[in-house]
Scaffold this motif. Structure first.
Motif, PDB file in Angstrom:
ATOM      1  N   VAL A 198      27.108  42.443   7.544  1.00 35.29           N
ATOM      2  CA  VAL A 198      27.328  41.777   6.259  1.00 35.29           C
ATOM      3  C   VAL A 198      28.241  40.570   6.432  1.00 35.29           C
ATOM      4  O   VAL A 198      27.968  39.483   5.909  1.00 35.29           O
ATOM      5  N   GLU A 199      29.338  40.748   7.147  1.00 34.48           N
ATOM      6  CA  GLU A 199      30.312  39.677   7.334  1.00 34.48           C
ATOM      7  C   GLU A 199      30.791  39.772   8.786  1.00 34.48           C
ATOM      8  O   GLU A 199      31.744  40.500   9.089  1.00 34.48           O
TER       9      GLU A 199
ATOM     10  N   VAL B 244      30.247  36.194   0.876  1.00 31.17           N
ATOM     11  CA  VAL B 244      30.689  37.586   0.949  1.00 31.17           C
ATOM     12  C   VAL B 244      32.167  37.704   0.579  1.00 31.17           C
ATOM     13  O   VAL B 244      32.581  38.658  -0.068  1.00 31.17           O
ATOM     14  N   ILE B 245      32.950  36.714   0.966  1.00 33.07           N
ATOM     15  CA  ILE B 245      34.385  36.843   0.732  1.00 33.07           C
ATOM     16  C   ILE B 245      34.981  35.678  -0.055  1.00 33.07           C
ATOM     17  O   ILE B 245      36.162  35.688  -0.358  1.00 33.07           O
TER      18      ILE B 245
ATOM     19  N   LYS C  28      37.734  35.327  -2.710  1.00 33.33           N
ATOM     20  CA  LYS C  28      37.503  36.158  -3.898  1.00 33.33           C
ATOM     21  C   LYS C  28      38.809  36.850  -4.290  1.00 33.33           C
ATOM     22  O   LYS C  28      39.605  37.207  -3.420  1.00 33.33           O
TER      23      LYS C  28
ATOM     24  N   GLN D 134      34.823  39.192   9.828  1.00 30.70           N
ATOM     25  CA  GLN D 134      35.768  40.196   9.326  1.00 30.70           C
ATOM     26  C   GLN D 134      35.342  41.601   9.700  1.00 30.70           C
ATOM     27  O   GLN D 134      36.174  42.478   9.941  1.00 30.70           O
TER      28      GLN D 134
ATOM     29  N   ASN E 165      31.652  31.221   2.272  1.00 32.18           N
ATOM     30  CA  ASN E 165      31.077  32.473   2.744  1.00 32.18           C
ATOM     31  C   ASN E 165      30.969  33.371   1.519  1.00 32.18           C
ATOM     32  O   ASN E 165      31.973  33.906   1.053  1.00 32.18           O
TER      33      ASN E 165
ATOM     34  N   ASP F 242      39.530  46.119  -1.490  1.00 33.47           N
ATOM     35  CA  ASP F 242      38.651  45.937  -0.344  1.00 33.47           C
ATOM     36  C   ASP F 242      37.792  47.158  -0.079  1.00 33.47           C
ATOM     37  O   ASP F 242      38.253  48.280  -0.148  1.00 33.47           O
TER      38      ASP F 242
ATOM     39  N   ARG G 217      33.477  44.861  -7.110  1.00 28.43           N
ATOM     40  CA  ARG G 217      34.358  44.946  -5.955  1.00 28.43           C
ATOM     41  C   ARG G 217      33.585  44.649  -4.671  1.00 28.43           C
ATOM     42  O   ARG G 217      32.496  45.165  -4.472  1.00 28.43           O
ATOM     43  N   PRO G 218      34.158  43.862  -3.799  1.00 27.99           N
ATOM     44  CA  PRO G 218      33.434  43.553  -2.556  1.00 27.99           C
ATOM     45  C   PRO G 218      33.419  44.753  -1.611  1.00 27.99           C
ATOM     46  O   PRO G 218      34.335  45.568  -1.622  1.00 27.99           O
TER      47      PRO G 218
ATOM     48  N   GLU H 256      39.686  39.770  -5.156  1.00 27.23           N
ATOM     49  CA  GLU H 256      40.028  41.098  -4.629  1.00 27.23           C
ATOM     50  C   GLU H 256      40.210  41.127  -3.120  1.00 27.23           C
ATOM     51  O   GLU H 256      40.645  42.113  -2.559  1.00 27.23           O
ATOM     52  N   ILE H 257      39.846  40.025  -2.483  1.00 28.94           N
ATOM     53  CA  ILE H 257      39.900  39.999  -1.015  1.00 28.94           C
ATOM     54  C   ILE H 257      41.307  39.609  -0.551  1.00 28.94           C
ATOM     55  O   ILE H 257      41.948  38.750  -1.148  1.00 28.94           O
ATOM     56  N   LEU H 258      41.758  40.279   0.503  1.00 28.17           N
ATOM     57  CA  LEU H 258      43.055  39.931   1.085  1.00 28.17           C
ATOM     58  C   LEU H 258      43.012  38.490   1.582  1.00 28.17           C
ATOM     59  O   LEU H 258      42.041  38.051   2.166  1.00 28.17           O
ATOM     60  N   ASP H 259      44.095  37.746   1.292  1.00 34.07           N
ATOM     61  CA  ASP H 259      44.191  36.365   1.760  1.00 34.07           C
ATOM     62  C   ASP H 259      45.423  36.267   2.653  1.00 34.07           C
ATOM     63  O   ASP H 259      46.532  36.010   2.173  1.00 34.07           O
ATOM     64  N   PRO H 260      45.261  36.531   3.962  1.00 30.68           N
ATOM     65  CA  PRO H 260      46.433  36.577   4.844  1.00 30.68           C
ATOM     66  C   PRO H 260      47.233  35.267   4.852  1.00 30.68           C
ATOM     67  O   PRO H 260      48.460  35.302   4.925  1.00 30.68           O
TER      68      PRO H 260
ATOM     69  N   VAL I  43      39.053  42.277   4.570  1.00 32.75           N
ATOM     70  CA  VAL I  43      39.567  41.179   5.373  1.00 32.75           C
ATOM     71  C   VAL I  43      40.817  41.684   6.089  1.00 32.75           C
ATOM     72  O   VAL I  43      41.662  42.330   5.473  1.00 32.75           O
ATOM     73  N   GLY I  44      40.886  41.422   7.377  1.00 28.35           N
ATOM     74  CA  GLY I  44      42.007  41.937   8.149  1.00 28.35           C
ATOM     75  C   GLY I  44      43.092  40.894   8.346  1.00 28.35           C
ATOM     76  O   GLY I  44      42.874  39.704   8.175  1.00 28.35           O
TER      77      GLY I  44
ATOM     78  N   VAL J  80      33.372  44.451   1.640  1.00 29.32           N
ATOM     79  CA  VAL J  80      33.950  44.124   2.941  1.00 29.32           C
ATOM     80  C   VAL J  80      35.470  44.032   2.847  1.00 29.32           C
ATOM     81  O   VAL J  80      36.035  43.857   1.773  1.00 29.32           O
TER      82      VAL J  80
END
Lengths: 791, 86
Positions: free
Chosen positions: A122-123, B71-72, B11, A126, B69, A237, A258-259, B13-17, A263-264, A261
């Motif tokens: 999917v991604e 997805v994110i 997005k 990440q 992207n 996440d 809600r996604p 909800e996505i972590l943004d380091p 993100v780390g 995937v």
């Protein structure tokens, strides 16, 4: 973007009390992946309908990924087929985050391999990055310092457009996360096959070391001890599926789905590693668990059921990145870089000091109880009241029906030789030489350094061997040189032809690779990648592979210490080839005596020996792949011969008899000879006459057959007698087939064929061999380009 | 030269380091009063000649399919650069 107006109390809380009085409320159990009988069982266990939060917990913990519900009945063999002898070095077995093996001198090693296949499709960036992050946290939670990672990767056809999307992202993601953590990536695999189109396999292995006294387990012991969540904040996440809880049970007007995937953040993970190690050394935690799949649901239920049996948690204390999360979403979130620990009240202040030192956020969630219940509250109202064992361990177990596929017999009857009737197989020197070059420039035999050069192999300064050698080797103790060797292998084509034998062949190759470097194989971790367990033919492949692997481990005397099962690897009803990836860990008393996989310039004139015998085994081979054929039976497995070969290679390394060794696997002798010369750019002159005569095979078979339990070694002439005495004492076939030739720069192969010999220039071969992968992928991504420019 | 501005954000909800790192650096450097940071990106697409609806549409497609992207990340806006239009 819409304004974030959602406040944290806008949704209704589904309490246990509310659930008891509203038995007829419809819950979205089917959308969460539960079957109707599974939902009925939850109602039966609880004696009422579950609350939304309980439903969230059960649905993720009873998923295939977390509960192993289809695979459990088969995986039991790994525990049952273990002898006392195999357990002697096993300090922690299957069931914990990762198994632990005794290395001696007070050192222990832990390693595990896991899959991150779907997220990486999917991604890619990440997905692959968080795959590394997740397996590294498993290693930390055992009390160990992670010391290296490896990545077995499988992609679709090398020329398919989607492979151009997936591969660069995956490679950058692994490098981006692993390099940032300061962990060397010491090996793995790269395979291209159209069966992985739309379903790449991104497996990740991590290895860590610790002193015996530092081993930590995931259990919540000691009534009254405090439960703490630390590391990154919890966000939305990886809870794509859980969004149905938000939309159907609570507030319909939530801003976004809600996604799925995550993100780390590798720098947060690096801090977490150091912070955890300080906690361990100061003995500040009683039990610890990393948060991966199923997040807090998994950590609370597993810690509680492995300890005193109860836990009381206030979920409002969880630090959130997104205040609109519902309790169910918080329980299911797969936000990365989080850990949960159990701390005595006396140590709480010291624990907080360590958190402050590393600037790690934490929140006290509750305490350990002996009530046998996991109670989770939201603002003092009970939203979860369950027996944690029913969530974590007593999930559904399926005896899925399985049967041998109807097509298996005809597949096995379609041998390579019969398929080539009327076709020309290479016979003359010229044809054989051409075939060798074609083989080495095929996608699966080509140089993978364009990929592995994007990973840091040497950071930390303890890497003794890495790709392209047979195993990655890491020094553990800088004073004594104590270290470990690791290899991961799988040949899915073999496993497709015969899953039982195929799994053993993966084990045999990995075992052989470890022994070839001179290490003593000790333990196994596996990552079993298969299609849908609901397909009886796939289930048969799985059952056969597990049986083969368990039998093989028993015969080799090395236990499986942990691993992972990845099912449902299929797209549009077409399953991948069964891919049982086997990682074997071996031990070195001193990594200084490791054996590299090629001859160096100073080895000019050394003798080259072929160990083992060659039979006509071309079914499923790389040569057959080149001809577009897959059928017949994989090479025969002889684990007793593998053990003997291993002993010879280990003893020869220990006694300093050999200077190079390389196992023969994909591509057979032809590939083995080419790879040994390519390693340091040193040529050789060999003749296959002796092989043809002794084993009754033609030159083509001698070069391209993939018979097992074979290896090439190079040794000084002064050691020849001692070496052959050793092989003949063990009754193991050893044949001198040539010498190292550091002057010509050529690989010359002579034999009973027209022309008498063929010659391949090593430099020209290298040019073609190393151009295959970059010609497809170089310059496709910003990140990869940046890495190349830095070099 | 006329330009089209494309803005992309991670997005919600996505972590943004990156944003997280900046948020924790701000108070260290004396900038207080900010409770969070999220960092996105801005693209300036230069166009020779007039920006037609067709070109704008092409920029929108590029924004969702290539510049972000999906997805994110979310595409926040695709617009003609106001300063130039004035």
């Amino acid at each position: 973007m819409s304004e974030q107006t959602v406040t944290d109390k806008e949704f209704n809380i589904d309490t246990v009390e509310h659930a008891s009085t509203t038995p007829d409320t419809d819950l979205p159990w089917a959308e969460l992946g539960l079957k109707s009988d599974e939902y009925d069982r939850i109602v039966e266990i609880l004696g009422r309908r579950p609350t939304a939060a309980e439903l969230a917990m059960y649905s993720v913990m009873w998923s295939e990924h977390c509960s192993y519900k289809s695979s459990k009945v088969h995986l039991r063999q790994f525990g049952e087929k273990v002898t006392e002898e195999m357990k002697k070095d096993l300090m922690v077995g299957i069931g914990e985050n990762a198994g632990v093996t005794n290395l001696g001198d007070g050192w222990a090693v832990t390693f595990k391999i896991e899959s991150h296949n779907h997220p990486s499709y999917v991604e890619p960036y990440q997905g692959a990055a968080t795959g590394v992050g997740g397996i590294v946290r498993d290693i930390i939670s055992m009390g160990a310092r992670p010391v290296a990672v490896m990545d077995p990767l499988r992609f679709g056809d090398i020329d398919h457009p989607d492979t151009k999307r997936v591969l660069p992202g995956v490679v950058s993601g692994i490098g981006g996360y692993g390099n940032s953590l300061g962990l060397p990536n010491i090996g793995g695999e790269v395979v291209f096959d159209s069966v992985y189109q739309d379903n790449p396999l991104v497996n990740a292995l991590a290895v860590g070391v610790m002193r015996h006294e530092d081993i930590r387990l995931a259990n919540a012991s000691g009534v009254g001890n405090k439960v703490v969540l630390f590391g990154a904040r919890t966000g939305g996440d990886g809870i794509g599926g859980a969004s149905v809880l938000a939309s159907e049970s609570f507030d319909d007007s939530k801003p976004s789905k809600r996604p799925a995937v995550q993100v780390g953040d590798p720098f947060a993970e690096k801090v977490l590693i150091e912070c955890c190690l300080e906690l361990f050394h100061a003995e500040l935690v009683e039990g610890i668990q990393d948060l991966g799949a199923a997040g807090i649901s998994c950590a609370t239920s597993e810690l509680a059921s492995n300890g005193e049996g109860g836990m009381h948690v206030e979920l409002r204390n969880v630090l959130l990145r997104d205040p609109s999360l519902t309790p169910g979403e918080i329980l299911m979130s797969e936000s990365q870089e989080r850990m949960m620990a159990v701390v005595t009240p006396a140590n709480a202040a010291e624990f907080e000091r360590v958190m402050a030192k590393w600037e790690v956020e934490y929140s006290w969630l509750g305490e350990v109880t002996d009530t046998g219940r996991l109670i989770i509250e939201w603002d003092g109202e009970t939203i979860v009241d369950v027996d944690p064992r029913t969530v974590a361990h007593d999930g559904p177990v399926y005896e899925r029906p399985y049967h041998r596929p109807s097509w298996q017999d005809s597949l096995q009857a379609d041998t390579f030789r019969s398929s080539q009737a009327g076709q020309n197989l290479p016979q003359t020197g010229q044809e054989l030489g051409r075939a060798l070059v074609d083989l080495m420039t095929s996608p699966n035999m080509a140089d993978v350094s364009w990929i592995t050069d994007q990973f840091d192999r040497f950071v930390g300064g303890n890497t003794a061997l890495s790709q392209p050698d047979d195993s990655g080797v890491i020094r553990v103790d800088e004073e004594t040189g104590l270290g470990v060797a690791l290899s991961t292998d799988a040949n899915a084509r073999y496993a497709y032809l015969d899953p039982y034998t195929g799994a053993q062949l993966a084990l045999a190759e990995s075992y052989r690779n470890v022994a070839t470097t001179g290490a003593i194989p000790m333990a196994v971790s596996d990552c079993l990648n298969f299609g849908s367990p609901e397909d009886p033919e796939v289930m048969w492949q799985f059952a056969e592979a597990v049986r083969g692997l368990a039998d093989g481990c028993q015969q080799l005397g090395i236990p499986v210490t942990g691993g992972n099962v990845s099912l449902y690897n299929q797209t549009a009803g077409r399953a991948i080839h069964p891919t049982p990836v086997v990682g074997v860990l071996g031990k070195f008393d001193d990594v200084g005596r490791r054996t590299p996989s090629g001859y160096e310039r100073w080895a000019d004139g050394q003798a080259i020996y072929l160990l083992g015998v060659t039979a006509d085994e071309l079914d499923g081979s790389e040569f057959a792949r080149g001809r577009g054929h897959l059928g017949g039976l994989p090479p025969a497995v002889d684990l007793e011969a593998e053990k003997k070969l291993g002993e010879i290679l280990i003893n020869a390394s220990r006694d300093g008899m050999i200077d190079a060794a390389h196992d023969l696997s994909e591509g057979g002798l032809a590939a083995g000879l080419a790879e040994m010369s390519l390693r340091f750019g040193v040529g050789a002159r060999v003749a296959v006459d002796g092989i043809c005569e002794r084993d009754g095979v033609d030159p083509f078979t001698a070069l391209f057959s993939e018979s097992q339990a074979r290896a090439l070694v190079a040794l000084p002439r002064s050691e020849e007698l001692r070496f052959t005495d050793m092989t003949s004492a063990r009754g193991f076939a050893a044949l001198r087939i040539g010498i190292v030739d550091a002057t010509s720069g050529d690989l010359e192969v002579a034999g009973p064929f027209d022309g008498g010999s063929f010659t391949i220039g090593i430099d020209e071969l290298r040019e073609a061999w190393s151009a295959v992968i970059p010609s497809r992928f170089a310059g496709l991504g910003e990140a990869t380009e940046a890495v190349r420019q830095e070099k | 030269m006329p330009r089209i501005i494309v803005e992309v954000m991670p997005k919600p909800e996505i972590l943004d380091p990156q944003g997280k790192a900046i948020a924790s650096a701000l108070p260290h450097l004396g900038f207080t009063g900010f409770s969070g940071v999220r960092q996105g990106k801005r693209f300036e697409l230069a166009v020779d000649g007039e920006i037609t609806d067709e070109i704008l549409e092409s920029a929108r497609t590029a924004a969702t399919e290539m510049l972000s992207n999906p997805v994110i990340e979310d595409v926040i806006s695709v617009r003609v650069d106001d300063e130039d239009a004035a």
